[in-house]
Design a protein around this motif. Structure first.
Motif, short mmCIF file in Angstrom:
data_model
loop_
_atom_site.label_atom_id
_atom_site.label_comp_id
_atom_site.label_asym_id
_atom_site.label_seq_id
_atom_site.Cartn_x
_atom_site.Cartn_y
_atom_site.Cartn_z
N LYS A 169 80.29 -1.28 -64.78
CA LYS A 169 81.43 -1.04 -65.66
C LYS A 169 82.07 -2.36 -66.10
CE LYS A 169 85.52 1.96 -65.61
NZ LYS A 169 86.20 2.98 -64.77
N ILE A 170 81.94 -3.34 -65.23
CA ILE A 170 82.65 -4.61 -65.44
C ILE A 170 81.77 -5.75 -64.96
CG2 ILE A 170 83.83 -4.44 -63.22
CD1 ILE A 170 86.32 -5.53 -64.53
N VAL A 171 81.91 -6.92 -65.59
CA VAL A 171 81.19 -8.12 -65.16
C VAL A 171 82.20 -9.21 -64.84
CG1 VAL A 171 79.60 -9.96 -65.87
CG2 VAL A 171 79.12 -7.59 -66.53
N ILE A 172 81.99 -9.90 -63.73
CA ILE A 172 82.83 -11.06 -63.38
C ILE A 172 81.93 -12.28 -63.45
CG2 ILE A 172 84.33 -12.11 -61.65
CD1 ILE A 172 84.68 -9.23 -60.47
N THR A 173 82.29 -13.24 -64.30
CA THR A 173 81.47 -14.44 -64.47
C THR A 173 82.38 -15.66 -64.63
OG1 THR A 173 79.58 -15.37 -65.68
CG2 THR A 173 81.23 -14.22 -67.00
N SER A 174 81.81 -16.79 -64.98
CA SER A 174 82.62 -18.00 -65.20
C SER A 174 82.19 -18.68 -66.49
CB SER A 174 82.48 -18.96 -64.02
OG SER A 174 81.17 -19.46 -63.95
N ASP A 175 83.01 -19.64 -66.93
CA ASP A 175 82.64 -20.39 -68.14
C ASP A 175 81.35 -21.16 -67.92
OD1 ASP A 175 83.79 -22.15 -66.33
OD2 ASP A 175 85.10 -23.13 -67.79
N GLY A 176 81.05 -21.47 -66.68
CA GLY A 176 79.81 -22.18 -66.37
C GLY A 176 79.78 -22.54 -64.90
N GLY A 177 78.74 -23.28 -64.51
CA GLY A 177 78.61 -23.70 -63.12
C GLY A 177 78.02 -25.09 -63.04
N TYR A 178 78.32 -25.77 -61.95
CA TYR A 178 77.72 -27.08 -61.68
C TYR A 178 76.52 -26.90 -60.76
CZ TYR A 178 82.16 -29.07 -63.34
OH TYR A 178 83.25 -29.41 -64.08
N ARG A 179 75.47 -27.64 -61.04
CA ARG A 179 74.32 -27.64 -60.13
C ARG A 179 73.73 -29.04 -60.16
NH1 ARG A 179 71.59 -24.20 -57.12
NH2 ARG A 179 69.35 -24.46 -56.83
N GLY A 180 74.06 -29.83 -59.12
CA GLY A 180 73.63 -31.23 -59.14
C GLY A 180 74.28 -31.94 -60.31
N ASN A 181 73.46 -32.66 -61.10
CA ASN A 181 74.03 -33.38 -62.25
C ASN A 181 73.99 -32.56 -63.54
OD1 ASN A 181 71.34 -33.40 -62.77
ND2 ASN A 181 71.05 -35.62 -62.62
N LYS A 182 73.74 -31.24 -63.40
CA LYS A 182 73.67 -30.37 -64.57
C LYS A 182 74.82 -29.37 -64.58
CE LYS A 182 69.38 -29.05 -63.69
NZ LYS A 182 67.95 -28.74 -63.65
N THR A 183 75.14 -28.88 -65.78
CA THR A 183 76.03 -27.72 -65.88
C THR A 183 75.22 -26.56 -66.45
OG1 THR A 183 76.77 -28.40 -68.06
CG2 THR A 183 78.15 -29.04 -66.20
N ILE A 184 75.58 -25.36 -66.05
CA ILE A 184 74.86 -24.16 -66.50
C ILE A 184 75.84 -23.26 -67.26
CG2 ILE A 184 73.51 -22.15 -65.74
CD1 ILE A 184 73.00 -23.92 -63.14
N ASP A 185 75.42 -22.83 -68.44
CA ASP A 185 76.26 -22.01 -69.31
C ASP A 185 76.17 -20.54 -68.90
OD1 ASP A 185 77.69 -20.84 -71.33
OD2 ASP A 185 76.15 -21.14 -72.88
N LEU A 186 76.89 -20.17 -67.86
CA LEU A 186 76.80 -18.80 -67.34
C LEU A 186 77.38 -17.78 -68.31
CD1 LEU A 186 77.69 -19.39 -63.58
CD2 LEU A 186 75.45 -19.28 -64.64
#
Length: 635
Positions: A169-186
């Protein structure tokens, strides 16, 4: 005598024998003495293995979060419940006390209720390893919503299939995430996933990397302002023992992922019990499991197991190689970690680096080290034991699965003598058997067979979401009356178990169970591909890597093989995620098949491993000549 804590080998055998002879009495006593219940059970366990119908603590009423948090407040309110160690070591670590965790979970629970989430609704959580992941998960359980945490490394397509399967019914996410020296566009991945999902009514977004993102009007909301407005007064939902707690997807040997359903009371009792014993947890220890909460290891041994025991548990956002290969050891020193639980893949990767990375950090706080995700090879076992555990910390090599909810076979720290590569003895309540090809139980020791469990335990999954027949067919049909693990095992002369690997079309890569069928489906979508077959082969770091045999439609048309390899891996990345990429792709003109059209993966597996000693009788194959051709073209 309390059965909750095992202190020596004699006690282990006493408890184990009791758990086999009188399982209802054994688990009933543990449940009664160590947890808070609204209402006691009628029966400890009822089951019909033929129908895969299993119930624990029937008619009991309970809330797992009340047991994880509320009941500790009087005695441990100011104790640290969660240490958050960020990706960037220059960012300050966060210590969240049980009082603070209670307040934050209550606020989150109230936000979810205000969003219309009710008991039984499904909530998809797609977050990096930040405190909000733990808080959102616990908030769902507090109000009786069923959480479906999806590892934040899965592609939009994989996320969409999971959201649709359980109708979140609902999704909880973030603007993105850090992983090492990268960012991920979640958030971008969720936006793409939701193009294929009609069931999601709203998306709550955590601000983590402060990136520019699209917020869809009427659907997307920033989470923090809602939390700021929310009350911290929340009454936990009264749950039935068998109410679903969460759905967690695991790869199957067929294309569709399996949504394993774990229920409330049995899972609570089993994760708490196994955490306490396997790791010899004592008050004021600091426990660190390096898994992601998106996997069962994180559910059971970052969140529920530790918090049920009033422990301090670490959530780590980063990776073992950033900013350098000493990161794990630096964190152990910094937070005075007492129990360290990680995967053989991480150990093998770190063992390849300069030993100085480990040696420059005193690891004297450690008292137990553990391994999870796949069998640990002997070389990695000794490196881990010698250089991290300094030959003084017991190494608990734990065997279990998403489906089992908690550890089934493992040494108990300071109790069970360890043996490299052996998961050792079953925990109390677990009755393993080895079966032969004729479905007969193999008696005695120094034998190999298919590993089954002949009596249910409280943590066992109850079903596959929306498809109980598939659950029954997958786990209870191969050996009637028993749970089939899908693994082969060896039992040595003293009764220790060693897991010898999967017996189905699932390959364990870096501790992740990857079904071959969905990867093959992704490859076959390439316009140049006619057919493909995936097998695993040994890899120094990952344990296993993936080897693809691919038949092209028109050999002449696609001459640039390097481009094809890149395109195929990109397709896999898009459909499943980067974790499923292929290490070796061999283009072939055919695949070894039986006359009924079944691909003989056993032969392909041996070729991928470079073992040409015995292919068995290939004369009955539809195309026996193809074996030699594939062998000659091996990469």
């Amino acid at each position: 005598m309390s059965y909750y804590k095992i202190d020596n080998l004699e006690q282990y055998f006493k408890h184990y024998n009791k758990s086999v002879r009188e399982p209802r009495k054994f688990w009933g006593k543990i449940a009664q003495e160590n947890f808070t219940w609204y209402q006691q059970w009628d029966k400890v366990v009822e089951f019909d293995m033929a129908e895969a119908d299993i119930k624990w603590f029937t008619e009991a009423k309970v809330n797992i979060v009340k047991n994880c948090i509320d009941r500790h407040l009087a005695k441990r309110g100011d104790k640290t419940a969660i240490i958050f160690e960020p990706n960037d070591p220059s960012e300050t670590a966060l210590h969240i006390t049980y009082n603070e965790l209670h307040e934050r979970v209550c606020k989150m629970a109230n936000v979810l209720r205000e969003q219309g989430v009710k008991k039984g609704d499904r909530v998809c959580i797609y977050l990096p390893m930040i405190p909000e992941l733990a808080i959102a998960t616990l908030a769902c359980a507090r109000i009786g919503a069923i959480h479906s945490v999806v590892f934040a490394g899965f592609s939009a397509s994989a996320v969409a299939s999971r959201i649709n399967d359980s109708e979140c019914k609902i999704v909880i996410t973030s603007d993105g995430g850090y992983r090492g020296n990268k960012t991920i566009d979640l958030k971008g991945i969720i936006d793409e996933a939701l193009d294929k999902c009609s069931c999601v009514e709203s998306v709550l977004v955590v601000k983590r990397i402060n990136s520019e993102i699209n917020m869809k009007e009427g659907r997307d909301q920033w989470l923090q302002p809602l939390l700021d407005e929310a009350s911290d007064n929340n009454v936990a939902e009264i749950m039935d023992a068998e109410d679903p707690l969460f759905i967690l997807y695991t790869s199957g040997s067929t294309g569709k992922p399996k949504g394993m359903v774990h229920t409330t009371a049995g899972y609570m009792v089993y994760t708490a019990y196994t955490f306490k014993n396997v790791f010899n947890y004592e008050e004021n220890d600091v426990f660190w499991c390096t898994a992601d909460i998106g996997w069962i290891t994180g559910h059971s041994y970052i969140l529920y197991g530790p918090l049920l025991n009033g422990a301090t548990t670490v959530i780590f956002e980063g990776v073992p190689s950033y900013p350098d290969f000493s990161r794990f050891w630096e964190i152990i020193e910094k937070h005075k970690i007492t129990q360290f639980y990680t995967a053989p893949t991480a150990i093998r990767a770190l063992a390849k680096e300069n030993l100085e990375y480990v040696q420059k950090h005193p690891l004297t706080s450690l008292k137990v080290i553990g391994s999870v995700g796949e069998p640990i090879n002997e070389e990695a076992w000794h490196w881990y034991n010698d250089h991290v555990g300094s030959k003084r910390c017991p190494l608990v090599d734990t065997w279990w699965q998403t489906e089992t909810g908690g550890i089934l076979i493992s040494p108990i720290a300071f109790v069970t003598p360890t043996k490299p590569t052996y998961a050792s003895l079953p925990l109390p309540g677990i009755q393993p058997v080895l079966m032969d090809d004729k479905r007969n139980e193999i008696e005695g020791n120094q034998v190999n067979g298919s590993l089954c469990i002949k009596f249910p335990w409280p943590g066992i999954a109850r079903t596959i979401w929306g498809d109980h027949q598939r659950y029954k067919d997958t786990y209870f049909s191969a050996f009637p009356g028993k749970y089939f693990t899908g693994d082969g095992a060896l039992r040595d002369e003293v009764g220790y178990y060693r897991i010898t690997g999967r017996e189905d079309d699932v390959v364990i890569v870096s501790g992740h169970n990857l079904g071959t069928a969905p990867i093959e489906d992704a490859i076959n979508e390439h316009p140049a591909v006619a057919e493909s077959a995936i097998v695993g082969f040994p890899h120094d770091v990952k344990g296993n890597a993936l080897y693809a045999f691919v038949i092209l439609k028109e050999v002449g048309e696609y001459r640039v093989r390097e481009n094809l390899v890149k395109e195929i891996n990109q397709l896999i990345s898009d459909h499943i995620g980067p974790i499923a990429k292929i290490d070796k792709i061999q283009f072939v003109t055919g695949l070894p098949k039986t006359r009924s059209g079944k691909i003989m993966r056993r032969i392909l597996r041996k070729i991928a491993e470079g073992d040409y000693s015995n292919f068995g009788d290939i004369s009955t194959l539809l195309n026996p000549e193809i074996v030699e051709e594939i062998k000659e073209g091996k990469i």
